[in-house]
Every structure is written in C-alpha cells, then in structure tokens.
Design a protein around this motif. Structure first.
Motif, PDB file in Angstrom:
ATOM      1  N   HIS A  44     -37.726   3.463  -6.818  1.00  0.00           N
ATOM      2  CA  HIS A  44     -38.149   2.303  -6.033  1.00  0.00           C
ATOM      3  C   HIS A  44     -37.418   1.038  -6.505  1.00  0.00           C
ATOM      4  O   HIS A  44     -36.963   0.237  -5.678  1.00  0.00           O
ATOM      5  N   ALA A  45     -37.282   0.866  -7.810  1.00  0.00           N
ATOM      6  CA  ALA A  45     -36.559  -0.290  -8.340  1.00  0.00           C
ATOM      7  C   ALA A  45     -35.093  -0.272  -7.899  1.00  0.00           C
ATOM      8  O   ALA A  45     -34.538  -1.308  -7.509  1.00  0.00           O
ATOM      9  N   GLN A  47     -33.986   1.129  -5.220  1.00  0.00           N
ATOM     10  CA  GLN A  47     -33.982   0.858  -3.792  1.00  0.00           C
ATOM     11  C   GLN A  47     -34.093  -0.637  -3.514  1.00  0.00           C
ATOM     12  O   GLN A  47     -33.456  -1.158  -2.603  1.00  0.00           O
ATOM     13  N   GLN A  48     -34.894  -1.332  -4.294  1.00  0.00           N
ATOM     14  CA  GLN A  48     -34.998  -2.776  -4.115  1.00  0.00           C
ATOM     15  C   GLN A  48     -33.648  -3.451  -4.390  1.00  0.00           C
ATOM     16  O   GLN A  48     -33.257  -4.380  -3.688  1.00  0.00           O
ATOM     17  N   GLN A  49     -32.938  -2.962  -5.394  1.00  0.00           N
ATOM     18  CA  GLN A  49     -31.604  -3.492  -5.688  1.00  0.00           C
ATOM     19  C   GLN A  49     -30.638  -3.192  -4.540  1.00  0.00           C
ATOM     20  O   GLN A  49     -29.820  -4.037  -4.168  1.00  0.00           O
ATOM     21  N   ASP A  51     -31.437  -2.803  -1.379  1.00  0.00           N
ATOM     22  CA  ASP A  51     -31.795  -3.719  -0.289  1.00  0.00           C
ATOM     23  C   ASP A  51     -31.160  -5.091  -0.521  1.00  0.00           C
ATOM     24  O   ASP A  51     -30.638  -5.722   0.409  1.00  0.00           O
ATOM     25  N   ALA A  52     -31.203  -5.548  -1.768  1.00  0.00           N
ATOM     26  CA  ALA A  52     -30.611  -6.848  -2.113  1.00  0.00           C
ATOM     27  C   ALA A  52     -29.092  -6.825  -1.905  1.00  0.00           C
ATOM     28  O   ALA A  52     -28.504  -7.822  -1.459  1.00  0.00           O
ATOM     29  N   SER A  79     -32.049   1.706   4.447  1.00  0.00           N
ATOM     30  CA  SER A  79     -32.448   1.384   3.075  1.00  0.00           C
ATOM     31  C   SER A  79     -33.873   0.839   3.034  1.00  0.00           C
ATOM     32  O   SER A  79     -34.662   1.204   2.166  1.00  0.00           O
ATOM     33  N   SER A  80     -34.199   0.000   3.981  1.00  0.00           N
ATOM     34  CA  SER A  80     -35.547  -0.569   4.047  1.00  0.00           C
ATOM     35  C   SER A  80     -36.600   0.517   4.247  1.00  0.00           C
ATOM     36  O   SER A  80     -37.673   0.483   3.629  1.00  0.00           O
ATOM     37  N   THR A  83     -37.096   2.327   1.037  1.00  0.00           N
ATOM     38  CA  THR A  83     -37.859   1.479   0.123  1.00  0.00           C
ATOM     39  C   THR A  83     -39.349   1.558   0.434  1.00  0.00           C
ATOM     40  O   THR A  83     -40.174   1.650  -0.477  1.00  0.00           O
ATOM     41  N   LYS A  84     -39.701   1.557   1.710  1.00  0.00           N
ATOM     42  CA  LYS A  84     -41.109   1.680   2.105  1.00  0.00           C
ATOM     43  C   LYS A  84     -41.686   3.019   1.638  1.00  0.00           C
ATOM     44  O   LYS A  84     -42.806   3.080   1.142  1.00  0.00           O
ATOM     45  N   LEU A  87     -42.124   2.958  -2.105  1.00  0.00           N
ATOM     46  CA  LEU A  87     -43.238   2.085  -2.477  1.00  0.00           C
ATOM     47  C   LEU A  87     -44.570   2.804  -2.285  1.00  0.00           C
ATOM     48  O   LEU A  87     -45.437   2.779  -3.174  1.00  0.00           O
TER      49      LEU A  87
END
Length: 164
Positions: A44-45, A47-49, A51-52, A79-80, A83-84, A87
């Motif tokens: 998840h971390a 994936q957040q990167q 997305d950024a 990617s979003s 991420t969902k 999460l």
C-alpha cells in the motif's frame, strides 16, 4: 518561438520519463499484489508512492501531448484502483477479526475466511488486479505508439534544409 517549442518538448520528455518510471512501479506492484507472501502494508505504501509519481508526471497537463496525457491518465486510474484495493486489504489486516466482516461487506462479495486471512488478496481482488493489469497493458501499448509518433514528429521538425 523556437525556445518555447524546445521548452514544451523538454516538458513532454520529462513527463514521459516520469510516466515510464511510474508505470514500471505500477507493474511491479501489480505482480506483488498477486503473491500470497506480499506484505500488504508495504504494498500500500508503494502504491501511494506510485500514485504520487503519476501525479508528478501529469503536473504540466496543459502543454503535454494528448498521447502522453491520455497514457498518464489511464495508468493513474489503474494505479488509483490498486491503491484502493490495497487500502481495504490493509484495513482488514490491521483491524483483525472483529472488523473484518464489515470490511469484507464493504469491499464486495468477499468470503469471511478470506477476509480474516488478511495477508493475501481475496479472489475478487485478484480478479480486479488482473483487470487492472490488462488495462495497464493496453495503456502501455498506447504509450509506445505515442513515443514512436513523437520521435517521427521530432525528426520531421529537425529535417528542414538550410538554404546555405
């Protein structure tokens, strides 16, 4: 005028490089999501990167070529979604058994036994990941075509003959 065009070309090239890095990260995360041994919090971390990275690649949207902008949008969407999914799975893992039933109901028709496992993706989430991979492959193919078109356009622009 020439300086402005060079600036726009540089922005597009930079966005394409950032897009390629983000897409590479996304592909790695999709593969990791399919493995049972993957730590979902780490995924998840990551994936957040990712997305950024897609957000950074699309910062200068107004001057990006449509092919680059569309490819960034398509992969950012994929990617979003991942991420969902990660999460939801991370929440299930952190909340334990008592909250896993609620999380399972929110994430769709997920069996209680799969939701209580916490570490691996459920069957429905695996299907979603596979769909994301297919969508990502299509947008990557689109990006490859856009690059070849961009190179062709650049070659046409630099091929002008000088009168002297």
């Amino acid at each position: 005028m020439l300086t402005a065009l060079a600036g726009i070309a540089a922005v597009n090239l930079s966005a394409a490089v950032k897009f390629n890095q983000a897409t590479s990260s996304l592909n790695a995360n999709i593969k990791a999501a399919q493995q049972e041994s993957t730590d979902i919090n780490t995924l998840h971390a990551q994936q957040q990167q990712t997305d950024a990275q897609f957000a950074e690649a699309g910062q200068m949207r107004t001057v990006l070529l449509p092919q680059i902008r569309d490819a960034i949008d398509a992969n950012a969407s994929v990617s979003s979604e991942l991420t969902k999914i990660t999460l939801k799975q991370a929440e299930v893992q952190q909340n334990g058994d008592s909250s896993s039933e609620t999380a399972a109901q929110q994430s769709g028709n997920v069996s209680k036994s799969n939701a209580k496992k916490g570490g691996a993706l459920t069957e429905e989430q695996k299907k979603q990941v596979e769909e994301l991979m297919k969508a990502n492959q299509q947008s990557t193919d689109t990006q490859s075509n856009a690059k070849s078109e961009q190179k062709t356009q650049q070659n046409k622009g630099s091929g002008s003959t000088k009168p002297w």
